[in-house]
Design a protein around this motif. Structure first.
Motif, short mmCIF file in Angstrom:
data_model
loop_
_atom_site.label_atom_id
_atom_site.label_comp_id
_atom_site.label_asym_id
_atom_site.label_seq_id
_atom_site.Cartn_x
_atom_site.Cartn_y
_atom_site.Cartn_z
N UNK A 1 7.71 -5.17 8.69
CA UNK A 1 6.62 -4.35 9.23
C UNK A 1 7.11 -3.59 10.47
N UNK A 2 7.83 -4.27 11.35
CA UNK A 2 8.37 -3.60 12.54
C UNK A 2 9.33 -2.48 12.16
N UNK A 3 10.18 -2.75 11.19
CA UNK A 3 11.13 -1.73 10.75
C UNK A 3 10.41 -0.51 10.18
N UNK A 4 9.38 -0.74 9.38
CA UNK A 4 8.63 0.36 8.79
C UNK A 4 7.91 1.18 9.87
N UNK A 5 7.34 0.50 10.86
CA UNK A 5 6.65 1.21 11.94
C UNK A 5 7.60 2.06 12.76
N UNK A 6 8.81 1.55 12.99
CA UNK A 6 9.81 2.33 13.73
C UNK A 6 10.20 3.60 12.96
N UNK A 7 10.21 3.51 11.64
CA UNK A 7 10.55 4.66 10.81
C UNK A 7 9.36 5.59 10.58
N UNK A 8 8.17 5.14 11.00
CA UNK A 8 6.99 5.97 10.85
C UNK A 8 6.41 5.97 9.45
N UNK A 9 6.67 4.92 8.67
CA UNK A 9 6.13 4.84 7.32
C UNK A 9 5.19 3.65 7.22
N UNK A 10 4.20 3.69 6.30
CA UNK A 10 3.27 2.56 6.15
C UNK A 10 4.02 1.30 5.72
N UNK A 11 3.81 0.17 6.37
CA UNK A 11 4.54 -1.05 6.03
C UNK A 11 4.09 -1.71 4.74
N UNK A 12 2.86 -1.43 4.28
CA UNK A 12 2.39 -1.95 3.00
C UNK A 12 1.38 -0.97 2.41
N UNK A 13 0.88 -1.26 1.23
CA UNK A 13 0.15 -0.28 0.42
C UNK A 13 -1.04 0.35 1.14
N UNK A 14 -1.95 -0.47 1.66
CA UNK A 14 -3.17 0.06 2.25
C UNK A 14 -3.09 0.16 3.77
N UNK A 15 -1.89 0.09 4.33
CA UNK A 15 -1.73 0.07 5.78
C UNK A 15 -2.24 1.36 6.41
#
Length: 551
Positions: free
Chosen positions: A194-208
């Motif tokens: 989740x932290x990695x996805x947030x740093x990249x600016x992408x949703x960490x999971x489907x409905x995020x």
């Protein structure tokens, strides 16, 4: 038809409302079909209803004191990691002036161990009839499985990133406390993703929904790294664990010096602070009106693991371990006095336990690196502080932790009589063997390789000393297989040393009987002894007890 209607009416009168509060799909296919038919907003709404219901039960069981699995986690998700200026000023002025409550122990510094044991016996006898002091069975495991795991899934379905991250950490902490390291690691990996996805600016999971409720606080990041470091330590990855603990400390405003010179300077500063405080005889048994800061609690926890890592690594210099344990001790002592002092005895134990835990770590560390005088001093301080604890469940638990640490240390140094006096219970071997056979197939026990090595090595050593080789063979073979999976922890020293003694007894048997494989057994024993000497080179208590005439 009439009979059916009468029956229906009778049933309706007796049970006007269906009182079942727990419902689930009986068939997985029906569940999947219903889930596919719902719209996105309908799914989110349903997940939100589930979270509202489950969050009322999201806490530890009563036996474990309720609250969060990560100390004061809920409190910290709404506050910044930066301490207010007045708290920082109080910390700076701490060594100048401080108010303290006079709760000194009536025990003199030179009190003998025998006198302490007699006082402990008196305390336990006084508390013997109070049934409220005895803990009931822990119910945290079903709470984790039915509540926390479900909350992770439902907050994901609701699209709340912050809440999902919160319960991922809580579930991982719960699994770690229940010794389910594999489960803890899986949840920590998911949190890190989740932290990695947030740093990249992408949703960490489907409905995020990353537009709101997606802020991850530095405190939670620190908890993630410290929990992951514990998992790395449990599998013997010392360098990875060290890096993660230091990363966590940085996020907790306690940056650890990286170079030897900076560590030496920092050690001198911490040593001066400690000496000045004790020279002025500040009373560290004061009671705070607030609980210990969650930030300081996590700092102490990280430092408590770090000194063990430094002792286990092949350092010729003892400075890293010495600096770490001194930093832990100072942090614990200062935290007890950084708030306004009052007479709230309930909160005393909550804060005071950190100091006693730091003293326990101190005398273990000093003994491990060979500073026996400092170890004895810390041991006396821990004994004195325990005598002024409240006689409640928390106080008795802290006394139990101290007694176990003392008993363990005395046993490791060969002082069996003193170990028994401190409460090291001797049980019949048949009873111990029955217990081992009863828990050996437990999935949680199977994941603890160090514990399995201790159990199998103990059984093999018992039969080997009695020359009952047929009985010793199965446990010896199992222990030998576990050697490659054992992590480099202080606890693994027990199993490793016992297995090495078993190997020496096997070599002695082969030598006496002039077996054809005697040279092969000799080479195996020699290799094992070299590894032992390397592994425990930093420890004065790592010397093996070689079987001799006294066996």
């Amino acid at each position: 038809m009439l009979a059916a209607r009468d029956c229906s009416e009778t049933t309706k009168e007796k049970n006007p409302v269906w009182r079942c509060k727990q419902m689930r799909f009986c068939i997985a296919l029906v569940h999947e079909t219903a889930n596919d038919l719902w719209l996105k907003e309908q799914k989110k709404s349903l997940h939100m209803k589930c979270t509202k219901f489950l969050e009322n039960a999201a806490r530890k069981c009563k036996t474990c004191g309720e609250g969060d699995f990560i100390y004061q986690h809920r409190k910290m998700v709404t506050f910044s990691i930066v301490e207010p200026e007045n708290a920082l000023q109080r910390r700076k002025d701490l060594y100048g002036t401080a108010s303290h409550v006079n709760l000194r122990s009536d025990s003199p510094d030179g009190e003998s161990q025998q006198e302490f044991i007699q006082k402990m016996d008196a305390i336990l006898k006084e508390c013997e009839g109070n049934s409220q002091l005895y803990a009931k069975d822990c119910e945290c495991k079903p709470i984790m499985e039915s509540v926390y795991c479900s909350l992770v899934r439902h907050w994901m379905g609701a699209g709340n990133v912050a809440k999902t991250f919160f319960y991922l950490l809580e579930t991982a902490a719960a699994a770690s406390q229940l010794s389910n390291n594999l489960m803890a690691l899986s949840y920590l990996t998911e949190a890190e993703n989740i932290l990695t996805a947030l740093r990249k600016g992408i949703p960490p999971f489907e409905y995020a929904d990353v537009t709101k409720n997606s802020k991850i606080f530095p405190f939670e990041k620190a908890c993630l790294y410290s929990l992951k470091a514990e998992m790395q330590l449990s599998i013997g990855h010392l360098q990875e664990a060290e890096i993660l603990f230091k990363k966590s400390l940085t996020l907790l405003n306690k940056k650890f010096p990286s170079f030897g010179l900076s560590q030496l300077i920092a050690y001198g500063i911490e040593n001066y602070k400690n000496s000045k405080r004790h020279r002025e005889k500040e009373d560290l048994t004061g009671v705070t009106e607030e609980e210990i800061s969650p930030i300081i609690h996590q700092q102490i926890r990280c430092l408590s693991f770090l000194w063990q890592i430094f002792c286990l690594q092949k350092y010729t210099c003892k400075l890293p371990a010495m600096f770490t344990i001194l930093l832990e001790l100072n942090t614990a002592e200062i935290s007890n006095n950084e708030f306004k002092v009052c007479f709230n005895s309930i909160e005393a134990n909550k804060t005071f336990k950190q100091i006693i835990s730091a003293y326990i770590d101190s005398f273990r560390c000093y003994h491990f690196v060979g500073f026996k005088e400092k170890s004895a001093k810390m041991e006396r301080l821990a004994l004195q502080k325990c005598l002024v604890l409240n006689k409640d469940q928390n106080g008795l638990q802290m006394i139990g932790n101290l007694v176990c640490a003392l008993s363990e240390m005395k046993l490791c140094t060969g002082r069996l009589a003193e170990s028994i006096e401190y409460g090291f219970a001797l049980r019949p071997f048949d009873e111990c063997l029955a217990f081992i056979n009863g828990v050996i197939d437990d999935p949680v026990i199977k994941s603890e390789k160090s514990l399995l090595l201790v159990l199998h090595s103990s059984v093999a050593l018992w039969y080997s000393r009695l020359a009952e080789w047929n009985e010793a063979r199965p446990s010896f073979k199992m222990a030998k297989r576990l050697m490659s999976y054992t992590n480099a922890s202080l606890f693994s020293m027990y199993g490793y040393s016992k297995f090495l003694e078993c190997q020496i007894l096997v070599f002695r048997k082969a030598l006496w009987e002039r077996q054809e494989t005697v040279m092969e057994v000799y080479q195996q024993t020699k290799e094992l002894h070299i590894v032992d000497a390397t592994f425990f080179s930093s420890s004065p208590q790592g010397g093996l007890r070689i079987p001799g005439d006294s066996d």
